[in-house]
Write a protein that holds these residues in place. Structure first.
Motif, PDB file in Angstrom:
ATOM      1  N   ALA A  97       0.903  -1.190   0.024  1.00 60.33           N
ATOM      2  CA  ALA A  97       0.143  -0.074  -0.047  1.00 60.33           C
ATOM      3  C   ALA A  97       0.909   1.153  -0.106  1.00 60.33           C
ATOM      4  O   ALA A  97       0.220   2.433   0.215  1.00 60.33           O
ATOM      5  CB  ALA A  97      -0.975   0.041   1.197  1.00 60.33           C
ATOM      6  N   ALA A  98       2.111   1.130  -0.053  1.00 57.46           N
ATOM      7  CA  ALA A  98       2.927   2.179  -0.118  1.00 57.46           C
ATOM      8  C   ALA A  98       2.623   3.352  -1.246  1.00 57.46           C
ATOM      9  O   ALA A  98       2.779   4.585  -0.983  1.00 57.46           O
ATOM     10  CB  ALA A  98       4.259   1.898  -0.501  1.00 57.46           C
ATOM     11  N   PRO A  99       2.214   3.008  -2.328  1.00 58.32           N
ATOM     12  CA  PRO A  99       1.670   4.242  -3.155  1.00 58.32           C
ATOM     13  C   PRO A  99       0.567   4.710  -2.797  1.00 58.32           C
ATOM     14  O   PRO A  99       0.671   6.098  -2.755  1.00 58.32           O
ATOM     15  CB  PRO A  99       1.533   3.505  -4.550  1.00 58.32           C
ATOM     16  N   LEU A 100      -0.382   4.179  -2.171  1.00 57.73           N
ATOM     17  CA  LEU A 100      -1.587   4.923  -1.384  1.00 57.73           C
ATOM     18  C   LEU A 100      -1.035   5.951  -0.261  1.00 57.73           C
ATOM     19  O   LEU A 100      -1.485   6.926  -0.181  1.00 57.73           O
ATOM     20  CB  LEU A 100      -2.494   3.858  -0.776  1.00 57.73           C
ATOM     21  N   GLN A 101      -0.219   5.364   0.451  1.00 55.96           N
ATOM     22  CA  GLN A 101       0.342   6.148   1.595  1.00 55.96           C
ATOM     23  C   GLN A 101       1.071   7.612   1.146  1.00 55.96           C
ATOM     24  O   GLN A 101       0.737   8.436   1.686  1.00 55.96           O
ATOM     25  CB  GLN A 101       1.057   5.310   2.518  1.00 55.96           C
ATOM     26  N   THR A 102       1.674   7.131  -0.032  1.00 49.27           N
ATOM     27  CA  THR A 102       2.605   8.312  -0.602  1.00 49.27           C
ATOM     28  C   THR A 102       1.491   9.492  -1.033  1.00 49.27           C
ATOM     29  O   THR A 102       1.431  10.654  -0.884  1.00 49.27           O
ATOM     30  CB  THR A 102       3.195   8.025  -1.735  1.00 49.27           C
TER      31      THR A 102
END
Length: 286
Positions: A38-43
């Motif tokens: 989910a790193a892209p969403l968190q970014t």
């Protein structure tokens, strides 16, 4: 705040794509099992909540401060119904104002060949009994699954399936996700059921005709007996549970379970959903 479960899956991603176009990322949360995915969403500013349907304690933590939950149905686990119930129970404990669930647009739940689908309607019943304000999205079979049924080399091999003349009002998964996001962002309209289907129901003969037009060469559809189809899958090394599930889907199609056409998807999108002819080239890279 709206929380989307299964946020790194195909449908969850489609819902989030529209949400993030139409509302602030700070108003969106994502339930994931693997935070790294989910790193892209968190970014982008989405609140990441780590948890799983099978872990009630993690759900209690994840639902803190959430107003609306979209419960995207789980896979084929034996305890799938219990997992759905866990999310509903946690939403009730957290004081969630509305829970939406992705069910299935099937004609008659009492006569389904694919018994796995029954848990969708059991989840619906449990959600209604919970007293939570709710929205139910009854989704038709994704048009995106067609290559899984026909095989990737269908232009060369043709279509051979035990589906008779059964028809399906297919719709693209991304359009269903877009429509669900639109509903979640609109006025509550609680305790409503939407039937998200395409505007036309198609047989596999229609699929063959659309492939013929797109490929510029004849593609045929041949209905085959279930026993022959199962034997072919077994010879290719397909596991028995997968064979049984596939035949269940195709039997339900043959029996008209997926043929219902509703205007709800078009209304939620604000435009007609994609037709089979429009989607075939994309789905088969033609």
């Amino acid at each position: 705040m709206i929380l989307i479960t299964g946020a790194t899956g195909h449908l969850g991603a489609a819902v989030l794509h529209t949400l993030l176009q139409k509302t602030a990322a700070t108003e969106v949360a994502a339930l994931v099992r693997d935070e790294a995915k989910a790193a892209p969403l968190q970014t982008r500013g989405v609140s990441i909540r780590v948890g799983s349907y099978g872990d009630p304690a993690s759900l209690d933590r994840a639902l803190l401060g959430i107003d609306t939950v979209l419960l995207i149905s789980g896979g084929g686990e034996a305890d799938g119904l219990q997992q759905h119930q866990n999310v509903i129970d946690a939403a009730k404990r957290a004081g969630v104002r509305r829970l939406a669930y992705t069910s299935r647009a099937l004609h008659n739940p009492t006569t389904l060949a694919n018994e796995l689908m029954v848990r969708h309607f059991q989840t619906e019943d449990y959600l209604r009994a919970s007293g939570l304000p709710h929205v139910i999205f009854r989704n038709i079979l994704y048009m995106d699954t067609l290559p899984l049924f026909t095989g990737p080399h269908v232009v060369e091999t043709g279509i051979s399936l035990p589906a008779g003349a059964g028809r399906v009002a297919y719709a693209l998964r991304r359009e269903m996700g877009e429509a669900m996001a639109n509903v979640l962002l609109a006025a509550p309209g609680d305790n409503r059921t939407y039937h998200f289907t395409g505007g036309t129901a198609y047989s596999f003969a229609d699929v063959a005709a659309a492939l013929t037009a797109a490929a510029g060469r004849p593609v045929t559809y041949s209905p085959v007996p279930v026993a022959d189809f199962a034997a072919g899958m077994q010879a290719r090394g397909v596991p028995a549970p997968a064979i049984e599930r596939t035949i269940g889907f195709l039997t339900d199609i043959k029996n008209g379970q997926e043929a219902h056409v509703s205007p709800d998807l078009e209304a939620a999108l604000g435009r007609p959903p994609a037709t089979l002819a429009q989607a075939i080239r994309e789905l088969y890279a033609l």
